[in-house]
Motif scaffolding. Structure first.
Motif, short mmCIF file in Angstrom:
data_model
loop_
_atom_site.label_atom_id
_atom_site.label_comp_id
_atom_site.label_asym_id
_atom_site.label_seq_id
_atom_site.Cartn_x
_atom_site.Cartn_y
_atom_site.Cartn_z
N MET A 30 0.82 -1.21 0.00
CA MET A 30 0.00 0.00 0.00
C MET A 30 0.86 1.26 0.00
O MET A 30 0.47 2.29 -0.54
N HIS A 31 2.03 1.18 0.61
CA HIS A 31 2.92 2.34 0.69
C HIS A 31 3.94 2.37 -0.45
O HIS A 31 4.75 3.28 -0.53
N ARG A 32 3.88 1.36 -1.31
CA ARG A 32 4.88 1.27 -2.37
C ARG A 32 4.65 2.28 -3.48
O ARG A 32 5.59 2.77 -4.09
N GLY A 33 3.40 2.60 -3.75
CA GLY A 33 3.11 3.57 -4.79
C GLY A 33 2.68 2.94 -6.11
O GLY A 33 2.34 1.75 -6.17
N GLU A 34 2.70 3.73 -7.14
CA GLU A 34 2.18 3.31 -8.44
C GLU A 34 3.22 2.51 -9.24
O GLU A 34 4.34 2.28 -8.80
N GLN A 63 8.98 -4.14 0.60
CA GLN A 63 9.49 -2.80 0.88
C GLN A 63 10.50 -2.78 2.03
O GLN A 63 10.51 -1.86 2.87
N MET A 64 11.33 -3.79 2.08
CA MET A 64 12.40 -3.83 3.09
C MET A 64 13.58 -2.99 2.63
O MET A 64 13.94 -3.01 1.44
N TYR A 124 4.74 -3.49 18.60
CA TYR A 124 6.17 -3.77 18.45
C TYR A 124 6.52 -3.97 16.97
O TYR A 124 7.53 -3.46 16.47
N ILE A 125 5.66 -4.70 16.26
CA ILE A 125 5.88 -4.90 14.82
C ILE A 125 5.76 -3.56 14.09
O ILE A 125 6.57 -3.24 13.21
N ALA A 126 4.74 -2.78 14.45
CA ALA A 126 4.54 -1.47 13.81
C ALA A 126 5.75 -0.57 14.02
O ALA A 126 6.17 0.13 13.10
N GLU A 127 6.31 -0.60 15.21
CA GLU A 127 7.50 0.22 15.49
C GLU A 127 8.68 -0.24 14.65
O GLU A 127 9.46 0.57 14.14
N SER A 128 8.81 -1.54 14.47
CA SER A 128 9.91 -2.08 13.68
C SER A 128 9.82 -1.65 12.22
O SER A 128 10.83 -1.46 11.55
N TYR A 129 8.59 -1.49 11.73
CA TYR A 129 8.39 -1.15 10.32
C TYR A 129 8.27 0.33 10.06
O TYR A 129 8.63 0.81 8.98
N THR A 130 7.72 1.09 11.01
CA THR A 130 7.48 2.52 10.76
C THR A 130 8.39 3.43 11.57
O THR A 130 8.43 4.63 11.32
N GLY A 131 9.12 2.87 12.53
CA GLY A 131 10.02 3.69 13.34
C GLY A 131 9.45 4.12 14.66
O GLY A 131 10.18 4.44 15.60
N SER A 132 8.11 4.14 14.77
CA SER A 132 7.46 4.52 16.03
C SER A 132 6.05 3.95 16.04
O SER A 132 5.34 4.01 15.03
N TYR A 191 -0.81 1.52 11.47
CA TYR A 191 -0.17 0.23 11.15
C TYR A 191 -0.54 -0.82 12.19
O TYR A 191 -0.97 -1.93 11.85
N SER A 192 -0.39 -0.47 13.48
CA SER A 192 -0.65 -1.45 14.55
C SER A 192 -2.12 -1.80 14.66
O SER A 192 -2.49 -2.95 14.92
N ILE A 193 -3.00 -0.81 14.43
CA ILE A 193 -4.44 -1.07 14.52
C ILE A 193 -4.89 -2.00 13.41
O ILE A 193 -5.69 -2.93 13.63
N ILE A 194 -4.39 -1.79 12.20
CA ILE A 194 -4.75 -2.68 11.09
C ILE A 194 -4.18 -4.08 11.31
O ILE A 194 -4.83 -5.09 11.01
#
Length: 300
Positions: free
Chosen positions: A168-172, A201-202, A261-269, A278-281
């Motif tokens: 979803m965050h990758r774009g077009e 997107q790693m 914890y997963i959300a923080e690992s992927y988004t920084g916070s 991110y964490s809610i979804i």
């Protein structure tokens, strides 16, 4: 006016209107004030920006019609005296903050309520997009997800959700084409910029750390979907094991559950808007799918 600035009064007025509009436009776009769903708090913010533009225009006209003619020695019948320039300046100094306070008071809204509504809207929009995108992730990468989640003994539903969120965050399409061109012909720039690559997107540095090898050792594989999904499974396995080991410490640090914890690992916070969404979804789509740290076939 032309004698002083080489511009007509109309040019100056239009310039200030355009300038004031460009000042507020980034905020209008950022807060999505013109996008549905519409709400009272959006209307109040938009009204404040409109009043700001009107105030700027009024100040320009006031200057053109009264102050500049007074400076040029023209007789003004509103206040005809030698100190008119000073008096007008004082009037503007008093009026501007008063009007700003008045506008703020009219358009006042509860900031906490606004932030909550903005977060709620972001979650709703992201959830709708998620429900669409996960269908394609399941169909395109069903066998790779099942194979590598089984290999690393990790819940395959977690892999689906993470790949969907990242896509979803990758774009077009242009972004995807750019990634492939960059990885093939300008890999040193991709490495130097630590770009995020592919369906997962790693970042290059994250892949290098997970595999414990130089980025140049996986150059030929970097655009391979199988390679990226396998690394994603390995990375998430590490994240889950780290959380289990540090669970008590993370709670003291304010991380309430594994999803944060997963959300923080992927988004920084986990506490900013992106991290919360991110964490809610994650929680919404994983809470009924069993243990995350165990294989559970869920691919449709």
């Amino acid at each position: 006016m032309r004698k002083i600035t080489n511009f007509t009064a109309s040019d100056v007025s239009n310039g200030f209107i355009i300038g004031s509009f460009l000042t507020v436009w980034p905020a209008i776009v950022y807060f999505k004030l013109l996008r549905p769903p519409f709400a009272k708090y959006k209307a109040l913010i938009l009204l404040r920006y409109i009043l700001y533009i009107i105030l700027v225009y009024s100040a320009v006209k006031f200057t053109q019609e009264l102050i500049l003619p007074s400076i040029n020695g023209e007789e003004q019948y509103i206040l005809d005296n030698s100190g008119i320039g000073i008096i007008m300046s004082l009037v503007l100094m008093i009026t501007a903050p008063t009007l700003d306070y008045f506008i703020t008071d009219i358009c006042h809204f509860n900031n906490a309520s606004y932030n909550f509504n903005l977060l709620k809207e972001e979650i709703e929009v992201s959830s709708r997009q998620f429900d669409i995108d996960i269908y394609y992730i399941q169909r395109l990468y069903k066998y790779e997800i099942e194979k590598y989640s089984r290999e690393y003994n990790i819940n395959s539903r977690l892999i689906e959700v993470i790949l969907t969120l990242e896509s979803m965050h990758r774009g077009e399409l242009i972004r995807k084409i750019g990634e492939k061109i960059g990885c093939k012909y300008f890999y040193f720039l991709v490495v130097n910029q630590d770009m995020s690559i592919g369906v997962s997107q790693m970042k290059i540095s994250t892949i290098s750390r997970v595999l414990k090898t130089s980025p140049y050792n996986f150059k030929r594989k970097i655009t391979s979907t199988k390679f990226l999904i396998r690394v994603t499974c390995r990375y998430l396995k590490e994240i889950l094991e780290e959380y289990e080991f540090n669970r008590e410490y993370e709670k003291k640090r304010g991380i309430d559950d594994v999803y944060e914890y997963i959300a923080e690992s992927y988004t920084g916070s986990a506490k900013n808007k992106s991290g919360k969404v991110y964490s809610i979804i994650l929680k919404k789509n994983l809470k009924n799918w069993g243990e995350l740290n165990e294989f559970n076939e869920s691919v449709g």
